[in-house]
Design an enzyme around this catalytic site. Structure first.
Site, PDB file in Angstrom:
ATOM      1  CD  GLU A  83      -2.762  -1.332   2.427  1.00  0.00           C
ATOM      2  OE1 GLU A  83      -2.729  -0.423   3.285  1.00  0.00           O
ATOM      3  OE2 GLU A  83      -3.476  -2.333   2.545  1.00  0.00           O
TER       4      GLU A  83
ATOM      5  CG  ASN B 232      -0.843  -6.986  -1.200  1.00  0.00           C
ATOM      6  OD1 ASN B 232      -1.498  -7.543  -2.089  1.00  0.00           O
ATOM      7  ND2 ASN B 232      -1.272  -6.868   0.044  1.00  0.00           N
TER       8      ASN B 232
ATOM      9  CG  HIS C 218     -10.029  -5.385   0.879  1.00  0.00           C
ATOM     10  ND1 HIS C 218     -10.314  -6.486   1.659  1.00  0.00           N
ATOM     11  CD2 HIS C 218      -8.699  -5.151   1.044  1.00  0.00           C
ATOM     12  CE1 HIS C 218      -9.217  -6.898   2.259  1.00  0.00           C
ATOM     13  NE2 HIS C 218      -8.213  -6.112   1.899  1.00  0.00           N
TER      14      HIS C 218
ATOM     15  CD  GLU D 240      -4.819  -7.634   2.023  1.00  0.00           C
ATOM     16  OE1 GLU D 240      -5.694  -6.853   2.450  1.00  0.00           O
ATOM     17  OE2 GLU D 240      -3.606  -7.416   2.131  1.00  0.00           O
TER      18      GLU D 240
ATOM     19  CG  ASP E 178     -12.866  -8.579   2.111  1.00  0.00           C
ATOM     20  OD1 ASP E 178     -12.633  -7.701   1.247  1.00  0.00           O
ATOM     21  OD2 ASP E 178     -12.572  -8.429   3.308  1.00  0.00           O
TER      22      ASP E 178
END
Ligand code: G2I
Length: 503
Positions: A198, A241, A277, A306, A308
């Site tokens: 990030e 990432n 996300h 990640e 979701d």
């Protein structure tokens, strides 16, 4: 153990499914005649019979179909058939809960410690490392042949307080020590590390995020971190990432440009993690697969790290389906990790974003993902459709097909823009006859130039860019369309789109 495990847990999934598990996937079926389907089916059957049950038993979660073919019944086994892994974030303090562990062990073959490998957890005070909680997760995974993703070495968040007060020199030393100690501890046991996490801002600036690393060490801290990481554990795949980079936008383009630059200068980077996300403010966009494709074209692996997706029922299932299909369509997308086992412990629990509900029941999204991983169906035919053909297929043409007599049109739209640049897409549409090749000339506005272009090939001469189809999107049925997209720097004025031609 370390060396042996390293090969076993390689992040680079095999490029092809094992023959014993070959089934007719959706891409295999698409566009094929019944006759071709029969050949594929029989080839699959032959391979399954030759390799027998040994291959099948090596993979958990298989159901024998008609004594030969197998449909996978777990996410991990189904992903393995596609040459990928399927993982989850794991929290150490949940490993004592029976349902949690059973679901983890049954369904997943890769784990990412959710918080236990972050800087504050591993090095709470300078030079003093605490590996115990993360070790529990790594050992759990190793004992079950699951691979481990390391998350994360350099991140602005979850930093212990002492990091913020260091001088530039001391911070550089501390970063080097942290990466070295942590990667050495698990050397050979981590399939892929999120080396830097990030580092870019949200929004349209494409700029770096302010952090102690960025602010004190300068923009070069990312490549410094990757170089240190490579020197410590050369077997680990090294990933950058980030989130909100899942579609084509200013942030993902900034990351894209960094990766491109690293590749051109030999800075070691192997993979890009797309966190995934998603929710109503940050939906799965139509250009998700296209975005993965442009990164893969740079020569890096892609991992969904990640995943979701907030929501429920069939709408959530459809979104999961889109994302998993997008990964499977990109050969360098080597695996998917969801950010937790159950909605109960999700960081966004109220949005119920995961595949198992709070009682560990499989949700519609679970079924959708399993179906996609099984090639579109969990129920392959139990008998071959009909007798296979006895005549060999006709010889393929040796001369390239003509461009087709049909015409085409090309239209441009801006996808996103920011100060000094934009992303655009051109839609190429066949007229009333089919075409097999197309060419679109673009005249770039003064001072602007294309920095990357995907889903087509291009040559540049002054301000004229000649774009031609890739080998897979030249053929368009009458009225059908395809797109190519590009990133432009140097201004916001759109290009002039010339006349689309077909030869
Ligand atoms: O924020 C979602 C993820 C975005 N990408 C990087 C991931 O590392 C990040 O994970 C989340 C964890 O899922 C959360 O569990 O990172 C959060 C921290 O930024 C984690 O939350 C923290 C809480 O903020 C702390 O209060 C808590 O002590 O989890 C800690 C451990 O439970």
């Amino acid at each position: 153990m370390a060396e042996k495990n390293a090969s076993k847990v390689s992040a680079r999934a095999p490029s092809k499914p094992t023959a014993a598990c070959t089934i007719l996937t959706t891409p295999q079926r698409k566009g094929r005649t019944t006759m071709e389907m029969q050949v594929l089916w029989h080839t699959a059957m032959r391979k399954a019979v030759v390799l027998g049950t040994a291959g099948a038993m090596a993979l958990g979660g298989m159901v024998a179909m008609a004594g030969t073919a197998e449909a996978a019944t777990t996410l991990g086994a189904a992903a393995t058939q596609q040459g990928r892994y399927f993982g989850t974030a794991v929290a150490n303090n949940r490993l004592s809960e029976t349902d949690y562990v059973n679901t983890l062990n049954t369904e997943f073959n890769s784990v990412t410690p959710e918080n236990e490998m972050k800087w504050d957890a591993l090095e709470p005070s300078r030079g003093s490392f605490n590996f115990a909680n993360a070790d529990k997760i790594v050992n759990h995974a190793k004992a079950r042949n699951m691979q481990v993703r390391g998350h994360t070495l350099v991140w602005h968040s979850q930093l212990p307080g002492w990091v913020g007060s260091l001088s530039a020199d001391e911070l550089r030393k501390a970063m080097t020590t942290h990466i070295t100690e942590v990667m050495t501890h698990w050397k050979g046991q981590i399939a892929a590390w999120d080396v830097v996490n990030e580092a870019y801002q949200d929004g349209s600036s494409g700029a770096r995020r302010s952090s102690p690393f960025q602010d004190k060490l300068g923009a070069g801290y990312i490549e410094e971190a990757f170089k240190i990481a490579r020197s410590v554990d050369p077997a680990a795949k090294l990933c950058y990432n980030d989130y909100n980079t899942d579609g084509v936008n200013a942030k993902s383009t900034a990351v894209y440009n960094m990766v491109k630059d690293f590749k051109s200068r030999g800075v070691p980077i192997d993979c890009v993690g797309f966190q995934g996300h998603f929710n109503s403010n940050s939906p799965v966009t139509a250009d998700f697969q296209q975005n993965l494709e442009r990164f893969a074209a740079l020569g890096v692996d892609i991992q969904l790290t990640e995943l979701d997706i907030e929501g429920s029922g069939s709408e959530q299932a459809a979104n999961y389906e889109k994302v998993v299909k997008g990964c499977l369509a990109v050969s360098r997308c080597t695996g998917i990790t969801v950010w937790g086992v159950t909605d109960k412990y999700s960081w966004r629990s109220s949005g119920t974003p995961l595949l198992f509900d709070g009682s560990y029941q499989k949700k519609p999204a679970y079924t959708a993902v399993l179906n996609v991983l099984n090639g579109g169906t969990t129920t392959p035919p139990t008998t071959p459709p009909t007798t296979p053909p006895t005549t060999p297929p006709t010889t393929p043409p040796t001369t390239p097909p003509p461009g087709g007599s049909g015409s085409c049109t090309a239209t441009f739209k801006t996808d996103s823009s920011w100060s000094g640049g934009y992303n655009g897409t051109v839609t190429v549409k066949a007229g009333s006859s089919a075409i097999t090749r197309w060419t679109v000339p673009l005249t770039m506005a003064s001072g602007t130039s294309i920095t990357s272009l995907w889903n087509a090939t291009h040559t540049t001469s002054g301000s004229t860019v000649t774009v031609k189809n890739s080998n897979w999107n030249g053929s368009l049925a009458a009225g059908a369309s395809t797109t190519f997209s590009f990133t432009v720097n140097g201004g916001n004025t759109a290009p002039t789109v010339g006349t689309c031609s077909t030869s």
